[in-house]
Design a protein around this motif. Structure first.
Motif, PDB file in Angstrom:
ATOM      1  N   LEU A  30       7.094 -54.488   7.750  1.00  0.00           N
ATOM      2  CA  LEU A  30       6.269 -54.080   8.952  1.00  0.00           C
ATOM      3  C   LEU A  30       6.474 -52.284   9.683  1.00  0.00           C
ATOM      4  O   LEU A  30       5.612 -52.110   9.808  1.00  0.00           O
ATOM      5  CB  LEU A  30       5.801 -55.416  10.290  1.00  0.00           C
ATOM      6  N   MET A  31       7.549 -52.400  10.046  1.00  0.00           N
ATOM      7  CA  MET A  31       8.092 -51.292  10.489  1.00  0.00           C
ATOM      8  C   MET A  31       8.060 -50.037   9.659  1.00  0.00           C
ATOM      9  O   MET A  31       7.799 -49.286  10.054  1.00  0.00           O
ATOM     10  CB  MET A  31       9.581 -51.173  11.701  1.00  0.00           C
ATOM     11  N   SER A  32       8.129 -50.052   7.823  1.00  0.00           N
ATOM     12  CA  SER A  32       8.424 -48.828   7.075  1.00  0.00           C
ATOM     13  C   SER A  32       7.123 -48.823   7.325  1.00  0.00           C
ATOM     14  O   SER A  32       6.813 -47.545   7.197  1.00  0.00           O
ATOM     15  CB  SER A  32       8.213 -49.732   6.499  1.00  0.00           C
ATOM     16  N   ASN A  33       5.831 -49.598   7.533  1.00  0.00           N
ATOM     17  CA  ASN A  33       4.150 -48.790   6.845  1.00  0.00           C
ATOM     18  C   ASN A  33       3.964 -48.654   8.270  1.00  0.00           C
ATOM     19  O   ASN A  33       3.122 -47.798   8.386  1.00  0.00           O
ATOM     20  CB  ASN A  33       3.906 -50.465   6.478  1.00  0.00           C
ATOM     21  N   PHE A  34       4.549 -49.140   9.647  1.00  0.00           N
ATOM     22  CA  PHE A  34       4.009 -48.145  10.762  1.00  0.00           C
ATOM     23  C   PHE A  34       4.438 -47.113  10.358  1.00  0.00           C
ATOM     24  O   PHE A  34       3.995 -46.185  11.329  1.00  0.00           O
ATOM     25  CB  PHE A  34       4.916 -49.033  11.889  1.00  0.00           C
ATOM     26  N   GLN A  35       5.666 -46.408  10.084  1.00  0.00           N
ATOM     27  CA  GLN A  35       6.487 -45.205  10.581  1.00  0.00           C
ATOM     28  C   GLN A  35       5.195 -44.611   9.568  1.00  0.00           C
ATOM     29  O   GLN A  35       5.405 -43.475   9.998  1.00  0.00           O
ATOM     30  CB  GLN A  35       7.723 -45.523  10.333  1.00  0.00           C
TER      31      GLN A  35
END
Length: 405
Positions: free
Chosen positions: A233-238
């Protein structure tokens, strides 16, 4: 037929039964196959009419029914461990069952132990009760089956642990790729980050993007959950954040789009607290949005003045559309420091179970008069270590300090 012949035939049947089940184990048959072979071996070779087998499941603390044959009464699917006791001295089994259940159709019990731990309970009735049942052999056969089931469970557990280890390793590598490779140290901007993940994969994220010589974006975030799902999720967010920053400097639009992306991906099941700041050197202007995150501390150099940056909106991902959104702005701003952090910092506890807290953190900043980020981190984390007195951290800790000159 002589007694010796009967004994010989019984031993022959027992050996055949033992051969069948050990052969199935050696051929690595699945659990259902092993249970069926055991059941039919008992029925055909051991003169058994009715049969129940309960095997202990550590996961839920129950003896779980694995075999039921020719038992028509109401019997439980599982028996809590605390409702089972055996007096091994007199060979008596006690089951604490509600009145709706009955084991009246079986009259022999065979416990299966490993050391002092009961692994299974075999309950049965023979076809011809005048014929003697070799309980020792029956117990040995049941023990072989249960040990085989335990070995399979252990092998599954090892595979699962290895899968989780690989998953965490991948998530950790993904997370490291999210962070900036190098933070600026020049005459206009000095940056320092300290990041302590609570486990192999943390839920914190920080970033600094210099869009041009005069434009700097910086952020800190904390995603709900841990492990691979949080990391992805954080990867997609970044990726979404950096894509948006390439095309726009409109913080309101960026935050609204990020919220929609998170909600669309998780349907409100996960959320992110987030702070996004934007400083323009030419305009000497700071613009920011705080999306449910711990408010960063703005410190004016030489003035001994601090401020919490709170203006913004709610957490991202909880609602399809943000219910409100306020941009924070500070103009005529230069020679200042901003400290961005996650809640693991202020939620550090000491041996008296006292929380470090936001107030203590702000007071520390006021007393240090905006030193360089490097010096500030050395002093602050020394102070935090003295406060916690060795109490283990309960969450990730991130502190990102930016000194604009």
């Amino acid at each position: 037929m002589t007694t010796e012949t009967v004994k010989y035939q019984r031993k022959e049947l027992e050996l055949k039964a033992l051969l069948e089940i050990t052969q199935a184990i050696n051929e690595n048959e699945n659990e259902e196959v092993l249970l069926n072979i055991f059941k039919f071996t008992c029925l055909v070779h051991l003169n058994i009419r009715s049969l129940l087998l309960y095997v202990f499941d550590e996961k839920n603390g129950h003896f779980v029914q694995r075999i039921s044959h020719n038992v028509k009464g109401n019997i439980p699917r599982g028996i809590p461990q605390e409702d089972v006791s055996e007096n091994r001295a007199i060979g008596k089994l006690s089951l604490n069952l509600s009145a709706e259940f009955s084991f009246s159709e079986v009259n022999i019990y065979v416990p299966v132990y490993h050391k002092d731990k009961m692994l299974a309970i075999l309950l049965l009735r023979t076809k011809d009760e005048d014929k003697e049942l070799d309980l020792n052999f029956t117990q040995a056969l049941a023990n072989i089956l249960v040990v085989a089931l335990e070995n399979k469970r252990f092998a599954r557990k090892q595979l699962e642990q290895e899968r989780l280890r690989k998953e965490l390793e991948i998530a950790s590598n993904v997370q490291r790729m999210l962070f900036p490779e190098k933070l600026p140290q020049n005459e206009r901007l000095k940056a320092k980050v300290t990041y302590y993940p609570h486990s192999t994969v943390g839920g914190d994220y920080y970033d600094l993007i210099q869009k041009s010589d005069d434009e700097v974006f910086f952020c800190v975030a904390d995603v709900s959950g841990k492990g691979m799902p949080a990391s992805l999720l954080m990867s997609n967010f970044q990726a979404a954040l950096r894509t948006l920053l390439r095309s726009s400097s409109d913080l309101k639009m960026i935050v609204e789009q990020l919220n929609f992306t998170i909600f669309d991906n998780t349907r409100g099941e996960r959320f992110i607290t987030f702070f996004l700041g934007y400083y323009n050197y030419k305009q000497e202007k700071l613009t920011y949005v705080n999306a449910g995150h711990n408010p960063p501390v703005l410190c004016w150099e030489g003035e001994g003045k601090t401020e919490l940056l709170e203006a913004g909106t709610t957490i991202l991902g909880a609602f399809e559309h943000l219910p409100f959104l306020e941009l924070g702005e500070r103009t005529a701003l230069k020679d200042f420091t901003i400290h961005l952090y996650t809640d693991g910092l202020t939620e550090t506890f000491n041996i008296e179970n006292e929380e470090y807290g936001e107030e203590r953190f702000v007071d520390f900043i006021k007393n240090e008069s905006c030193p360089s980020p490097q010096v500030f981190h050395e002093q602050f984390f020394g102070n935090l270590k003295n406060f916690s007195q060795g109490v283990p951290r309960k969450d990730d800790i991130t502190l990102l300090s930016l000194k604009f000159c």
